[in-house]
Scaffold this motif. Sequence first.
Motif, PDB file in Angstrom:
ATOM      1  N   VAL A  34       0.839  -1.201   0.000  1.00  0.00           N
ATOM      2  CA  VAL A  34       0.000   0.000   0.000  1.00  0.00           C
ATOM      3  C   VAL A  34       0.872   1.249   0.000  1.00  0.00           C
ATOM      4  CG1 VAL A  34      -1.617   1.359   1.404  1.00  0.00           C
ATOM      5  CG2 VAL A  34      -2.037  -1.079   1.014  1.00  0.00           C
ATOM      6  N   ALA A  35       1.910   1.264   0.823  1.00  0.00           N
ATOM      7  CA  ALA A  35       2.794   2.432   0.891  1.00  0.00           C
ATOM      8  C   ALA A  35       3.526   2.639  -0.428  1.00  0.00           C
ATOM      9  CB  ALA A  35       3.806   2.260   2.016  1.00  0.00           C
ATOM     10  N   SER A  36       3.970   1.566  -1.047  1.00  0.00           N
ATOM     11  CA  SER A  36       4.694   1.714  -2.307  1.00  0.00           C
ATOM     12  C   SER A  36       3.765   2.199  -3.420  1.00  0.00           C
ATOM     13  CB  SER A  36       5.379   0.406  -2.695  1.00  0.00           C
ATOM     14  OG  SER A  36       4.442  -0.613  -2.936  1.00  0.00           O
ATOM     15  N   ARG A  37       2.525   1.800  -3.390  1.00  0.00           N
ATOM     16  CA  ARG A  37       1.567   2.291  -4.386  1.00  0.00           C
ATOM     17  C   ARG A  37       1.234   3.755  -4.162  1.00  0.00           C
ATOM     18  NH1 ARG A  37      -2.495  -2.351  -6.410  1.00  0.00           N
ATOM     19  NH2 ARG A  37      -0.867  -3.796  -7.005  1.00  0.00           N
ATOM     20  N   LYS A  38       1.218   4.175  -2.923  1.00  0.00           N
ATOM     21  CA  LYS A  38       0.923   5.581  -2.626  1.00  0.00           C
ATOM     22  C   LYS A  38       2.011   6.507  -3.153  1.00  0.00           C
ATOM     23  CE  LYS A  38      -2.085   5.090   1.339  1.00  0.00           C
ATOM     24  NZ  LYS A  38      -2.254   5.270   2.778  1.00  0.00           N
ATOM     25  N   ILE A  39       3.230   6.013  -3.228  1.00  0.00           N
ATOM     26  CA  ILE A  39       4.297   6.870  -3.743  1.00  0.00           C
ATOM     27  C   ILE A  39       4.480   6.686  -5.245  1.00  0.00           C
ATOM     28  CG2 ILE A  39       5.531   7.163  -1.581  1.00  0.00           C
ATOM     29  CD1 ILE A  39       7.408   4.931  -2.369  1.00  0.00           C
ATOM     30  N   GLY A  40       3.576   5.921  -5.879  1.00  0.00           N
ATOM     31  CA  GLY A  40       3.526   5.847  -7.328  1.00  0.00           C
ATOM     32  C   GLY A  40       4.562   4.959  -7.973  1.00  0.00           C
ATOM     33  N   LEU A  41       4.947   3.882  -7.323  1.00  0.00           N
ATOM     34  CA  LEU A  41       5.927   2.977  -7.914  1.00  0.00           C
ATOM     35  C   LEU A  41       5.305   2.120  -8.994  1.00  0.00           C
ATOM     36  CD1 LEU A  41       7.735   1.841  -4.682  1.00  0.00           C
ATOM     37  CD2 LEU A  41       8.471   3.546  -6.319  1.00  0.00           C
ATOM     38  N   GLU A  42       6.137   1.610  -9.876  1.00  0.00           N
ATOM     39  CA  GLU A  42       5.649   0.740 -10.937  1.00  0.00           C
ATOM     40  C   GLU A  42       5.332  -0.634 -10.367  1.00  0.00           C
ATOM     41  OE1 GLU A  42       7.828   2.484 -14.847  1.00  0.00           O
ATOM     42  OE2 GLU A  42       8.565   0.659 -13.990  1.00  0.00           O
ATOM     43  N   THR A  43       4.306  -1.241 -10.922  1.00  0.00           N
ATOM     44  CA  THR A  43       3.972  -2.604 -10.548  1.00  0.00           C
ATOM     45  C   THR A  43       4.674  -3.553 -11.502  1.00  0.00           C
ATOM     46  OG1 THR A  43       2.031  -2.623 -11.947  1.00  0.00           O
ATOM     47  CG2 THR A  43       1.705  -1.929  -9.664  1.00  0.00           C
ATOM     48  N   LEU A  44       4.539  -4.825 -11.283  1.00  0.00           N
ATOM     49  CA  LEU A  44       5.220  -5.827 -12.118  1.00  0.00           C
ATOM     50  C   LEU A  44       4.832  -5.756 -13.585  1.00  0.00           C
ATOM     51  CD1 LEU A  44       5.199  -8.959  -9.846  1.00  0.00           C
ATOM     52  CD2 LEU A  44       7.141  -7.559 -10.494  1.00  0.00           C
TER      53      LEU A  44
END
Length: 174
Positions: free
Chosen positions: A157-167
């Motif tokens: 959740v935290a990594s998605r909030k900072i806009g990281l790329e998914t697989l």
Amino acid sequence: MLYQILTHTPVYVWAILAFLVYRGVLASRDRELTFGRMLVIPVLMLALALQAIASQFGLASLAMLAWTVGAGAIALQRMRFGSSRAGAGAAPGTVRIRGSWAPLALMLAIFTIKYVVAVALAIQPALADQPAFALAACGLLGLCNGSFLGQLAADIVASRKIGLETLDGMRVEA
């Protein structure tokens, strides 16, 4: 008796312990991981616990319910109130994870619970039919697995909030 227990333990069990200690020491340091690599240890620990429950007590048992309650309660607590260890990674599709000794402690706890249960059942097979034994063992495994899964969810959740790329290469913005 301890000597007999240790000498009758299959070699692969010690190899698993060595692998868990190695991965736990790695987890104590800051590192960059892909989303897929973030899943490895929580999924491995989940598989080890569920395999133990299935083989020793059955998946359709009160023991499995104890595991589910323990895992669910701690996972929700970690997701809601725990802090994330994730930050933006330097490379696309990676997450920077702060080091922690908690994964090593949890891995060793799961290993120890599984080992003690296996030894206890080898010495006294009738324990498998004792509800208190099954509930305690599976509840403890559930607490450990829930901690892993809740931390994983908080980090994702935290990594998605900072806009990281998914697989799959798509950017996820919250």
